[in-house]
Design a protein around this motif. Structure first.
Motif, PDB file in Angstrom:
ATOM      1  N   GLU A   1       0.974  -1.103   0.052  1.00 46.99           N
ATOM      2  CA  GLU A   1       0.028   0.055   0.019  1.00 46.99           C
ATOM      3  C   GLU A   1       0.840   1.391  -0.069  1.00 46.99           C
ATOM      4  OE1 GLU A   1      -0.486  -2.397   2.354  1.00 46.99           O
ATOM      5  OE2 GLU A   1      -2.124  -3.331   1.279  1.00 46.99           O
ATOM      6  N   GLU A   2       2.089   1.444   0.566  1.00 45.04           N
ATOM      7  CA  GLU A   2       2.914   2.427   0.836  1.00 45.04           C
ATOM      8  C   GLU A   2       4.199   1.876   0.497  1.00 45.04           C
ATOM      9  OE1 GLU A   2       2.780   4.698   4.082  1.00 45.04           O
ATOM     10  OE2 GLU A   2       0.711   4.382   4.648  1.00 45.04           O
ATOM     11  N   PRO A   3       4.564   1.849  -1.014  1.00 47.33           N
ATOM     12  CA  PRO A   3       5.960   1.317  -1.111  1.00 47.33           C
ATOM     13  C   PRO A   3       7.037   2.149  -1.245  1.00 47.33           C
ATOM     14  CG  PRO A   3       4.713   1.757  -3.182  1.00 47.33           C
ATOM     15  CD  PRO A   3       3.683   2.005  -1.981  1.00 47.33           C
ATOM     16  N   CYS A   4       8.457   1.757  -1.086  1.00 48.35           N
ATOM     17  CA  CYS A   4       9.362   2.799  -0.845  1.00 48.35           C
ATOM     18  C   CYS A   4       9.602   3.543  -2.347  1.00 48.35           C
ATOM     19  CB  CYS A   4      10.536   1.998  -0.634  1.00 48.35           C
ATOM     20  SG  CYS A   4      12.100   2.923  -0.566  1.00 48.35           S
ATOM     21  N   ILE A   5       9.449   4.739  -1.985  1.00 59.48           N
ATOM     22  CA  ILE A   5       9.847   5.582  -3.613  1.00 59.48           C
ATOM     23  C   ILE A   5      11.010   5.725  -3.859  1.00 59.48           C
ATOM     24  CG2 ILE A   5       9.032   7.843  -4.587  1.00 59.48           C
ATOM     25  CD1 ILE A   5       6.640   6.036  -3.907  1.00 59.48           C
ATOM     26  N   VAL A   6      11.512   5.535  -4.925  1.00 60.81           N
ATOM     27  CA  VAL A   6      12.688   5.311  -5.671  1.00 60.81           C
ATOM     28  C   VAL A   6      12.721   6.607  -6.675  1.00 60.81           C
ATOM     29  CG1 VAL A   6      14.796   4.327  -7.237  1.00 60.81           C
ATOM     30  CG2 VAL A   6      13.120   2.910  -5.351  1.00 60.81           C
ATOM     31  N   ASN A   7      13.331   7.427  -6.439  1.00 58.80           N
ATOM     32  CA  ASN A   7      13.472   8.763  -7.464  1.00 58.80           C
ATOM     33  C   ASN A   7      14.586   8.316  -8.508  1.00 58.80           C
ATOM     34  OD1 ASN A   7      11.668  10.391  -6.048  1.00 58.80           O
ATOM     35  ND2 ASN A   7      13.507  10.549  -4.627  1.00 58.80           N
ATOM     36  N   ALA A   8      13.800   8.974  -9.911  1.00 53.40           N
ATOM     37  CA  ALA A   8      14.818   8.597 -11.018  1.00 53.40           C
ATOM     38  C   ALA A   8      14.560   9.705 -12.163  1.00 53.40           C
ATOM     39  CB  ALA A   8      14.689   7.223 -11.755  1.00 53.40           C
ATOM     40  N   MET A   9      15.574   9.778 -13.064  1.00 52.97           N
ATOM     41  CA  MET A   9      15.170  10.902 -14.352  1.00 52.97           C
ATOM     42  C   MET A   9      15.167  10.114 -15.495  1.00 52.97           C
ATOM     43  SD  MET A   9      18.226  13.545 -13.561  1.00 52.97           S
ATOM     44  CE  MET A   9      18.238  14.738 -12.152  1.00 52.97           C
ATOM     45  N   ASP A  10      14.651   8.828 -15.307  1.00 49.97           N
ATOM     46  CA  ASP A  10      14.118   8.193 -16.530  1.00 49.97           C
ATOM     47  C   ASP A  10      13.019   7.164 -16.187  1.00 49.97           C
ATOM     48  OD1 ASP A  10      14.210   7.174 -19.051  1.00 49.97           O
ATOM     49  OD2 ASP A  10      16.308   6.651 -19.124  1.00 49.97           O
ATOM     50  N   THR A  11      12.393   6.624 -17.007  1.00 50.75           N
ATOM     51  CA  THR A  11      11.362   5.588 -16.828  1.00 50.75           C
ATOM     52  C   THR A  11      11.784   4.123 -16.226  1.00 50.75           C
ATOM     53  OG1 THR A  11      11.243   4.645 -18.962  1.00 50.75           O
ATOM     54  CG2 THR A  11       9.850   6.915 -18.675  1.00 50.75           C
ATOM     55  N   PHE A  12      13.141   3.852 -16.107  1.00 49.09           N
ATOM     56  CA  PHE A  12      13.496   2.717 -15.545  1.00 49.09           C
ATOM     57  C   PHE A  12      14.589   3.129 -14.505  1.00 49.09           C
ATOM     58  CE2 PHE A  12      15.311   3.375 -19.524  1.00 49.09           C
ATOM     59  CZ  PHE A  12      16.487   2.992 -19.539  1.00 49.09           C
ATOM     60  N   ARG A  13      14.995   2.052 -13.662  1.00 53.77           N
ATOM     61  CA  ARG A  13      16.037   2.453 -12.830  1.00 53.77           C
ATOM     62  C   ARG A  13      16.438   1.011 -12.226  1.00 53.77           C
ATOM     63  NH1 ARG A  13      17.644   7.248  -8.879  1.00 53.77           N
ATOM     64  NH2 ARG A  13      19.932   6.356  -8.441  1.00 53.77           N
ATOM     65  N   LEU A  14      17.843   0.872 -12.075  1.00 52.78           N
ATOM     66  CA  LEU A  14      18.341  -0.423 -11.257  1.00 52.78           C
ATOM     67  C   LEU A  14      18.468  -0.048  -9.847  1.00 52.78           C
ATOM     68  CD1 LEU A  14      19.483  -3.398 -11.746  1.00 52.78           C
ATOM     69  CD2 LEU A  14      21.751  -2.256 -11.955  1.00 52.78           C
ATOM     70  N   VAL A  15      17.885  -0.899  -9.144  1.00 52.42           N
ATOM     71  CA  VAL A  15      17.899  -0.679  -7.361  1.00 52.42           C
ATOM     72  C   VAL A  15      18.367  -1.962  -6.895  1.00 52.42           C
ATOM     73  CG1 VAL A  15      16.226  -0.343  -5.649  1.00 52.42           C
ATOM     74  CG2 VAL A  15      15.746   0.541  -7.726  1.00 52.42           C
ATOM     75  N   GLY A  16      19.029  -1.362  -5.702  1.00 52.90           N
ATOM     76  CA  GLY A  16      19.711  -2.745  -4.866  1.00 52.90           C
ATOM     77  C   GLY A  16      19.011  -2.429  -3.635  1.00 52.90           C
ATOM     78  N   CYS A  17      18.792  -3.948  -3.011  1.00 47.26           N
ATOM     79  CA  CYS A  17      18.104  -4.077  -1.794  1.00 47.26           C
ATOM     80  C   CYS A  17      18.875  -4.664  -0.996  1.00 47.26           C
ATOM     81  CB  CYS A  17      16.735  -4.389  -2.019  1.00 47.26           C
ATOM     82  SG  CYS A  17      15.835  -4.708  -0.538  1.00 47.26           S
TER      83      CYS A  17
END
Length: 131
Positions: free
Chosen positions: A72-88
């Motif tokens: 319901e409240e996901p972690c928001i990841v900011n980006a300057m494109d429509t995709f991004r590689l994220v590490g958890c």
């Protein structure tokens, strides 16, 4: 013969030690370097101006804590494109980072159960960069 070799080595040492040292930059200590913003252009100047305005992360490169990160409240990841590689880093004592691709409009769940969503920001225009 040994005296001639010793004398020639002595001459070589003396001529090598007579070299001058140029220290004009150290002598003029009253002059300071100008502001780096005056010399920067393009992306570097964009970043320096953003930091001067108070935005210390203009390209969203710093890591942060994920919080609750539910569906319901996901972690928001900011980006300057429509995709991004994220590490958890699923657990604090883990030494392995789990990587995943995020796309705009499609929240994604990590293997550990945390949810992530992508928020797209407009990127600076290439030809509108400060000169």
């Amino acid at each position: 013969m040994a005296g001639v070799v010793a004398r020639s080595l002595n001459m070589a040492v003396r001529t090598a030690s007579r070299r001058g040292i140029h220290v004009s930059a150290a002598v003029r200590g009253d002059h300071d370097m100008t502001d780096p913003i005056e010399h920067a252009t393009g992306v570097e100047k964009y970043e320096l101006l953003a930091k001067q305005a108070g935005n210390d992360d203009p390209f969203f490169l710093k890591s942060y804590s994920r919080g609750a990160a539910t569906k319901e409240e996901p972690c928001i990841v900011n980006a300057m494109d429509t995709f991004r590689l994220v590490g958890c880093v699923c657990h604090e004592d883990d030494t392995i980072i789990k990587w995943m691709w995020l796309c705009e409009g499609a929240p994604k769940r990590c293997a550990c159960g945390y949810w992530f969503s992508l928020k797209v920001h407009p990127a600076p225009e290439k030809f509108a960069m400060p000169l």
